[in-house]
Design a protein around this motif. Structure first.
Motif, mmCIF file in Angstrom:
data_model
loop_
_atom_site.group_PDB
_atom_site.id
_atom_site.type_symbol
_atom_site.label_atom_id
_atom_site.label_comp_id
_atom_site.label_asym_id
_atom_site.label_seq_id
_atom_site.Cartn_x
_atom_site.Cartn_y
_atom_site.Cartn_z
ATOM 1 N N MET A 36 1.955 2.475 6.854
ATOM 2 C CA MET A 36 3.155 1.840 6.346
ATOM 3 C C MET A 36 2.919 0.342 6.212
ATOM 4 O O MET A 36 2.515 -0.313 7.147
ATOM 5 N N VAL A 37 3.147 -0.182 5.046
ATOM 6 C CA VAL A 37 2.960 -1.601 4.787
ATOM 7 C C VAL A 37 4.314 -2.289 4.790
ATOM 8 O O VAL A 37 5.242 -1.863 4.100
ATOM 9 N N ILE A 38 4.425 -3.335 5.589
ATOM 10 C CA ILE A 38 5.669 -4.107 5.675
ATOM 11 C C ILE A 38 5.481 -5.387 4.867
ATOM 12 O O ILE A 38 4.491 -6.095 5.062
ATOM 13 N N PRO A 39 6.402 -5.688 3.957
ATOM 14 C CA PRO A 39 6.297 -6.938 3.194
ATOM 15 C C PRO A 39 6.276 -8.150 4.134
ATOM 16 O O PRO A 39 6.869 -8.118 5.209
ATOM 17 N N HIS A 40 5.571 -9.188 3.714
ATOM 18 C CA HIS A 40 5.448 -10.383 4.545
ATOM 19 C C HIS A 40 6.809 -10.938 4.964
ATOM 20 O O HIS A 40 6.977 -11.391 6.093
ATOM 21 N N LYS A 41 7.760 -10.909 4.045
ATOM 22 C CA LYS A 41 9.081 -11.466 4.335
ATOM 23 C C LYS A 41 9.729 -10.722 5.504
ATOM 24 O O LYS A 41 10.252 -11.341 6.430
ATOM 25 N N ASP A 42 9.655 -9.391 5.471
ATOM 26 C CA ASP A 42 10.241 -8.591 6.543
ATOM 27 C C ASP A 42 9.476 -8.769 7.850
ATOM 28 O O ASP A 42 10.066 -8.841 8.928
ATOM 29 N N ALA A 43 8.152 -8.845 7.755
ATOM 30 C CA ALA A 43 7.331 -9.019 8.952
ATOM 31 C C ALA A 43 7.621 -10.369 9.608
ATOM 32 O O ALA A 43 7.747 -10.459 10.833
ATOM 33 N N ALA A 44 7.742 -11.414 8.790
ATOM 34 C CA ALA A 44 8.037 -12.747 9.324
ATOM 35 C C ALA A 44 9.388 -12.753 10.033
ATOM 36 O O ALA A 44 9.526 -13.310 11.127
ATOM 37 N N LYS A 45 10.359 -12.109 9.424
ATOM 38 C CA LYS A 45 11.692 -12.053 10.014
ATOM 39 C C LYS A 45 11.652 -11.298 11.343
ATOM 40 O O LYS A 45 12.232 -11.745 12.336
ATOM 41 N N THR A 46 10.931 -10.183 11.382
ATOM 42 C CA THR A 46 10.830 -9.381 12.601
ATOM 43 C C THR A 46 10.143 -10.151 13.726
ATOM 44 O O THR A 46 10.536 -10.059 14.884
ATOM 45 N N MET A 47 9.115 -10.927 13.377
ATOM 46 C CA MET A 47 8.365 -11.688 14.386
ATOM 47 C C MET A 47 9.019 -13.020 14.720
ATOM 48 O O MET A 47 8.598 -13.702 15.653
ATOM 49 N N GLY A 48 10.000 -13.416 13.948
ATOM 50 C CA GLY A 48 10.687 -14.682 14.215
ATOM 51 C C GLY A 48 9.878 -15.904 13.825
ATOM 52 O O GLY A 48 9.961 -16.937 14.474
ATOM 53 N N VAL A 49 9.078 -15.767 12.779
ATOM 54 C CA VAL A 49 8.303 -16.904 12.277
ATOM 55 C C VAL A 49 8.658 -17.127 10.814
ATOM 56 O O VAL A 49 9.210 -16.246 10.159
ATOM 57 N N SER A 50 8.312 -18.310 10.319
ATOM 58 C CA SER A 50 8.615 -18.593 8.923
ATOM 59 C C SER A 50 7.666 -17.814 8.014
ATOM 60 O O SER A 50 6.546 -17.467 8.397
ATOM 61 N N LEU A 51 8.120 -17.543 6.824
ATOM 62 C CA LEU A 51 7.315 -16.819 5.846
ATOM 63 C C LEU A 51 6.046 -17.598 5.523
ATOM 64 O O LEU A 51 4.957 -17.024 5.452
ATOM 65 N N SER A 52 6.159 -18.907 5.352
ATOM 66 C CA SER A 52 4.972 -19.708 5.012
ATOM 67 C C SER A 52 3.948 -19.685 6.141
ATOM 68 O O SER A 52 2.741 -19.635 5.895
ATOM 69 N N SER A 53 4.424 -19.701 7.381
ATOM 70 C CA SER A 53 3.508 -19.637 8.523
ATOM 71 C C SER A 53 2.756 -18.315 8.534
ATOM 72 O O SER A 53 1.534 -18.270 8.741
ATOM 73 N N LEU A 54 3.465 -17.237 8.303
ATOM 74 C CA LEU A 54 2.838 -15.924 8.274
ATOM 75 C C LEU A 54 1.840 -15.820 7.120
ATOM 76 O O LEU A 54 0.736 -15.315 7.285
#
Length: 82
Positions: A1-19
């Motif tokens: 299962m591939v999670i989009p970067h935007k969703d992954a960043a939100k789940t991890m509590g980091v900014s999208l650009s950082s991820l």
């Protein structure tokens, strides 16, 4: 299962650009591209130092194996002389 970067960043509590930066960094590392030391976190610096140490120890080990073989041959030749 591939999670989009935007969703992954939100789940991890980091900014999208950082991820995205870390993903790019990871992809470059997988391709063998060495990063500048300023972009490395302490754990990555430690890993690089340990990898360097492992290479040196492997080289030393190969040298000792060869030296051991030379001494074994020399001892065998000396024992035949007696």
């Amino acid at each position: 299962m591939v999670i989009p970067h935007k969703d992954a960043a939100k789940t991890m509590g980091v900014s999208l650009s950082s991820l995205q930066c870390r993903v790019t960094q990871y992809q470059q590392e997988r391709q063998g591209i060495t990063l500048k030391k300023t972009t490395l976190i302490p754990e990555q610096l430690r890993i690089q130092a340990l990898e360097k140490q492992v290479k040196q120890l492997q080289s030393d080990n190969q040298f000792l194996k060869k030296a051991s073989a030379v001494f074994a041959v020399e001892m065998t030749n000396n024992n035949k002389s007696y």
